[in-house]
Design a protein around this motif. Structure first.
Motif, mmCIF file in Angstrom:
data_model
loop_
_atom_site.group_PDB
_atom_site.id
_atom_site.type_symbol
_atom_site.label_atom_id
_atom_site.label_comp_id
_atom_site.label_asym_id
_atom_site.label_seq_id
_atom_site.Cartn_x
_atom_site.Cartn_y
_atom_site.Cartn_z
ATOM 1 N N GLY A 139 0.789 -1.226 0.000
ATOM 2 C CA GLY A 139 0.000 0.000 0.000
ATOM 3 C C GLY A 139 0.818 1.272 0.000
ATOM 4 N N LEU A 140 2.157 1.163 -0.049
ATOM 5 C CA LEU A 140 3.030 2.342 -0.083
ATOM 6 C C LEU A 140 3.232 2.822 -1.514
ATOM 7 N N THR A 141 3.589 4.089 -1.653
ATOM 8 C CA THR A 141 3.923 4.620 -2.975
ATOM 9 C C THR A 141 5.416 4.896 -3.047
ATOM 10 N N ARG A 142 5.978 4.715 -4.219
ATOM 11 C CA ARG A 142 7.386 5.046 -4.435
ATOM 12 C C ARG A 142 7.553 6.504 -4.860
ATOM 13 N N ASN A 143 6.465 7.224 -5.046
ATOM 14 C CA ASN A 143 6.512 8.558 -5.634
ATOM 15 C C ASN A 143 6.594 9.655 -4.577
ATOM 16 N N GLY A 144 6.791 10.863 -5.057
ATOM 17 C CA GLY A 144 6.841 12.047 -4.221
ATOM 18 C C GLY A 144 7.528 13.158 -4.978
ATOM 19 N N PRO A 145 7.236 14.417 -4.635
ATOM 20 C CA PRO A 145 7.821 15.536 -5.375
ATOM 21 C C PRO A 145 9.320 15.649 -5.137
ATOM 22 N N GLY A 146 9.997 16.214 -6.124
ATOM 23 C CA GLY A 146 11.408 16.514 -5.976
ATOM 24 C C GLY A 146 11.605 17.786 -5.171
ATOM 25 N N THR A 147 12.853 18.216 -5.080
ATOM 26 C CA THR A 147 13.156 19.422 -4.325
ATOM 27 C C THR A 147 12.599 20.664 -5.025
ATOM 28 N N PRO A 148 12.139 21.660 -4.247
ATOM 29 C CA PRO A 148 11.733 22.941 -4.853
ATOM 30 C C PRO A 148 12.904 23.875 -5.114
ATOM 31 N N TRP A 149 14.116 23.387 -4.933
ATOM 32 C CA TRP A 149 15.325 24.179 -5.176
ATOM 33 C C TRP A 149 15.198 24.971 -6.467
ATOM 34 N N SER A 150 15.338 26.277 -6.373
ATOM 35 C CA SER A 150 14.988 27.136 -7.503
ATOM 36 C C SER A 150 15.958 27.038 -8.660
ATOM 37 N N ALA A 151 17.236 26.741 -8.379
ATOM 38 C CA ALA A 151 18.217 26.728 -9.466
ATOM 39 C C ALA A 151 17.925 25.618 -10.460
ATOM 40 N N GLN A 152 17.555 24.431 -9.942
ATOM 41 C CA GLN A 152 17.182 23.272 -10.747
ATOM 42 C C GLN A 152 18.329 22.656 -11.558
ATOM 43 N N ARG A 153 19.453 23.318 -11.694
ATOM 44 C CA ARG A 153 20.538 22.669 -12.415
ATOM 45 C C ARG A 153 21.045 21.509 -11.562
ATOM 46 N N GLY A 154 21.338 20.430 -12.211
ATOM 47 C CA GLY A 154 21.832 19.279 -11.488
ATOM 48 C C GLY A 154 20.795 18.550 -10.678
ATOM 49 N N GLU A 155 19.522 18.895 -10.819
ATOM 50 C CA GLU A 155 18.494 18.246 -10.021
ATOM 51 C C GLU A 155 18.235 16.822 -10.511
ATOM 52 N N ARG A 156 18.342 16.598 -11.799
ATOM 53 C CA ARG A 156 18.073 15.267 -12.345
ATOM 54 C C ARG A 156 19.238 14.823 -13.223
ATOM 55 N N PRO A 157 19.443 13.512 -13.342
ATOM 56 C CA PRO A 157 20.518 13.023 -14.206
ATOM 57 C C PRO A 157 20.331 13.466 -15.653
ATOM 58 N N LEU A 158 21.448 13.632 -16.353
ATOM 59 C CA LEU A 158 21.380 14.026 -17.756
ATOM 60 C C LEU A 158 20.675 12.984 -18.604
ATOM 61 N N SER A 159 20.657 11.740 -18.137
ATOM 62 C CA SER A 159 19.952 10.690 -18.883
ATOM 63 C C SER A 159 18.458 10.934 -18.937
ATOM 64 N N MET A 160 17.932 11.835 -18.097
ATOM 65 C CA MET A 160 16.502 12.164 -18.102
ATOM 66 C C MET A 160 16.182 13.376 -18.970
ATOM 67 N N ALA A 161 17.181 13.891 -19.684
ATOM 68 C CA ALA A 161 16.996 15.152 -20.408
ATOM 69 C C ALA A 161 15.897 15.079 -21.461
ATOM 70 N N THR A 162 15.669 13.901 -22.029
ATOM 71 C CA THR A 162 14.661 13.781 -23.087
ATOM 72 C C THR A 162 13.258 13.526 -22.545
ATOM 73 N N MET A 163 13.113 13.411 -21.230
ATOM 74 C CA MET A 163 11.794 13.145 -20.668
ATOM 75 C C MET A 163 10.917 14.389 -20.746
ATOM 76 N N THR A 164 9.652 14.192 -21.044
ATOM 77 C CA THR A 164 8.703 15.295 -21.103
ATOM 78 C C THR A 164 8.258 15.663 -19.687
ATOM 79 N N PRO A 165 7.680 16.853 -19.490
ATOM 80 C CA PRO A 165 7.134 17.187 -18.167
ATOM 81 C C PRO A 165 6.128 16.159 -17.670
ATOM 82 N N ALA A 166 5.359 15.576 -18.558
ATOM 83 C CA ALA A 166 4.393 14.550 -18.147
ATOM 84 C C ALA A 166 5.104 13.299 -17.644
#
Length: 493
Positions: A124-151
């Motif tokens: 019944g647990l979820t693996r999901n949750g929001p990322g950091t609200p850190w405003s700079a956002q650079r380096g927040e996600r791996p470069l391998s995710m660069a092609t992912m859409t906002p959805a």
């Protein structure tokens, strides 16, 4: 702790039939043991459906063989405890910032334990949750995710409102002292199967974890020992040390990881023994994870870390990363065996993501010893990597007795020198195929390497070794390798 007091949850009304909601009865037994001065709360064989349980001081929760603590799905009969309102949590994601929204949680508790040969099933647990609200956002996600859409990203990172009433950790401990987790099996543990933040004198022994995101996360712990644990996490890290700002800038000190096995087999196939290999990529669109890592969250320091006699199976290799201003020093890793390495066997990275308050400065990575690594089936694109920054070298790295066997070779021409990517999220794949196939070290001072043995299948245009901006380096290859690739012994670069 009062000894001899054992409270059976059935005495408090638990049914153990997998249908009734048993968390009120279990909570009553935990409270009774605490008010009596301490004791053991026993879950005998059966299936106990539950929402959040708070583990109080001087209480042991014993889950017997044949007993399952089942994480309930939120619905008409209940939900998980709400995440704490602790103000803006700007520099780490939602999962690191809260503890109460878990199946079992403890805060400011001492002399606590969860043990037994039973099962925690996080269905019944979820693996999901929001990322950091850190405003700079650079380096927040791996470069391998660069092609992912906002959805695509939104499916992985639900907003905070959607998390109310959801549970996203199997066990979460915050600011506890003298805590033990032993012999449990955890299946589908949510964002973290175990999250321990600012816990002192922590023992994790004999755990079996087969989970859908992180396995064991130790954030700012002191005097911790992880031993004889088996952790399978194809989608994220298996055993990881961190120093986030979730509870302040706290160091991670005096930690031992020994006799553990980590892997990235298909979810559930560690427990059923089939060791499935259907899943090829983690959610970050890089190959499956399942490794031991220091970082990425590295706002505080890491000191006196030992990783010994551990095995990596179908996983990324050992990663040691300071990118948020912390100093990592006095790390010893020895007697490591790796099979089917899905990226680089070793990844040492000092960089400048600097996810933290204004004024955060580049940290340091120094006094690292890695001895006795036997790795096979390594992705041929990636050498062992030691990568600092111009003016911020990784210091005093000692490598010895590395036997690295690469599964194939790189076709085509030698890759160009990779960019520095100082503020990018650290992953071995960030640089693309490395410009050497065995060991690539850039911006390092005092690198000493002895008895290196690199092997590959096929012809590769790259050299086996490339040192760039590597002052005071001393490299000694195995005789056979030195002869085959025309490398001089004891060369100084």
């Amino acid at each position: 702790m009062r000894t001899g007091l054992v409270l059976d949850v059935r005495t408090y009304g638990a049914r153990g039939d997998g249908l009734a909601l048993d968390s009120p009865a279990i909570a009553a037994a935990l409270a009774a043991a605490h008010h009596a001065g301490g004791g053991i709360v026993l879950l005998p064989p059966g299936t106990y459906r539950s929402f959040s349980l708070r583990l109080p001081s001087r209480v042991t929760l014993a889950i017997e063989a044949g007993a399952t603590l089942l994480a309930a799905t939120p619905g008409p009969d209940g939900a998980y405890d709400l995440p704490e309102d602790r103000g803006p949590q700007l520099y780490q994601d939602f999962g690191h910032s809260h503890w109460h929204n878990s199946l079992i949680w403890a805060e400011d508790a001492e002399d606590i334990a969860i043990l037994g040969r039973g099962l925690i099933d996080g269905t019944g647990l979820t693996r999901n949750g929001p990322g950091t609200p850190w405003s700079a956002q650079r380096g927040e996600r791996p470069l391998s995710m660069a092609t992912m859409t906002p959805a695509d990203v939104a499916r992985l990172e639900q907003d905070a409102a959607a998390m109310r009433g959801q549970g996203n950790k199997a066990i979460a401990l915050a600011r506890c002292r003298r805590a033990t987790l032993e012999d449990l099996t955890i299946f589908r543990g949510g964002h973290f199967a175990v999250l321990a933040s600012e816990v002192e004198d922590l023992t994790l022994a004999g755990l079996t974890i087969d989970s859908n995101r992180d396995g064991i996360d130790l954030d700012g712990v002191r005097r911790a020992r992880v031993s004889r644990c088996r952790v399978n996490t194809p989608n994220d890290d298996a055993i990881v040390l961190k120093t986030s700002l979730a509870l302040g800038r706290t160091a991670c000190e005096d930690v031992t990881i020994e006799d553990c096995t980590v892997s990235g087999y298909d979810l559930g196939t560690l427990l059923d023994g089939t060791h499935g290999r259907t899943q090829q990529h983690a959610p970050d669109r890089d190959r499956v994870t399942g490794r031991i890592k220091l970082g990425t969250e590295s706002n505080g320091d890491f000191r006196r870390i030992s990783i010994t006699n551990c095995r990596f199976e179908r996983s990324r290799g050992l990663a040691i990363e300071s990118v948020d201003g912390g100093t990592i020093e006095d790390v010893l890793a020895e007697n490591l065996t790796m099979d089917e390495v899905t990226t680089a066997p070793l990844f040492l990275r000092l960089a400048a993501r600097l996810r933290g308050p204004a004024g955060t400065q580049i940290g340091a990575l120094r006094n690292i010893g890695i001895h006795g690594v036997a790795a096979t089936g390594i992705d041929p694109r990636f050498a062992a990597i030691v990568a600092g920054l111009p003016g911020h070298a990784i210091e005093d790295v000692r490598l010895s007795d590395l036997d690295l066997r690469f599964d194939g070779a790189l076709d085509g021409s030698t890759p160009l020198a990779p960019p520095e990517l100082a503020d990018a999220y650290p992953e071995p794949s960030m640089f693309g195929p490395t410009p050497a196939w065995g060991l690539w070290a850039r911006h390092v001072r005092g690198l000493a390497a002895a008895r290196l043995r690199f092997r590959r299948n096929g012809s590769d245009p790259r050299p086996p070794l490339l040192l760039e901006d590597a002052a005071d380096a001393r490299i000694a290859f195995d005789e056979d390798v030195a002869h085959r690739y025309h490398i001089l012994h004891n060369s100084t670069t």
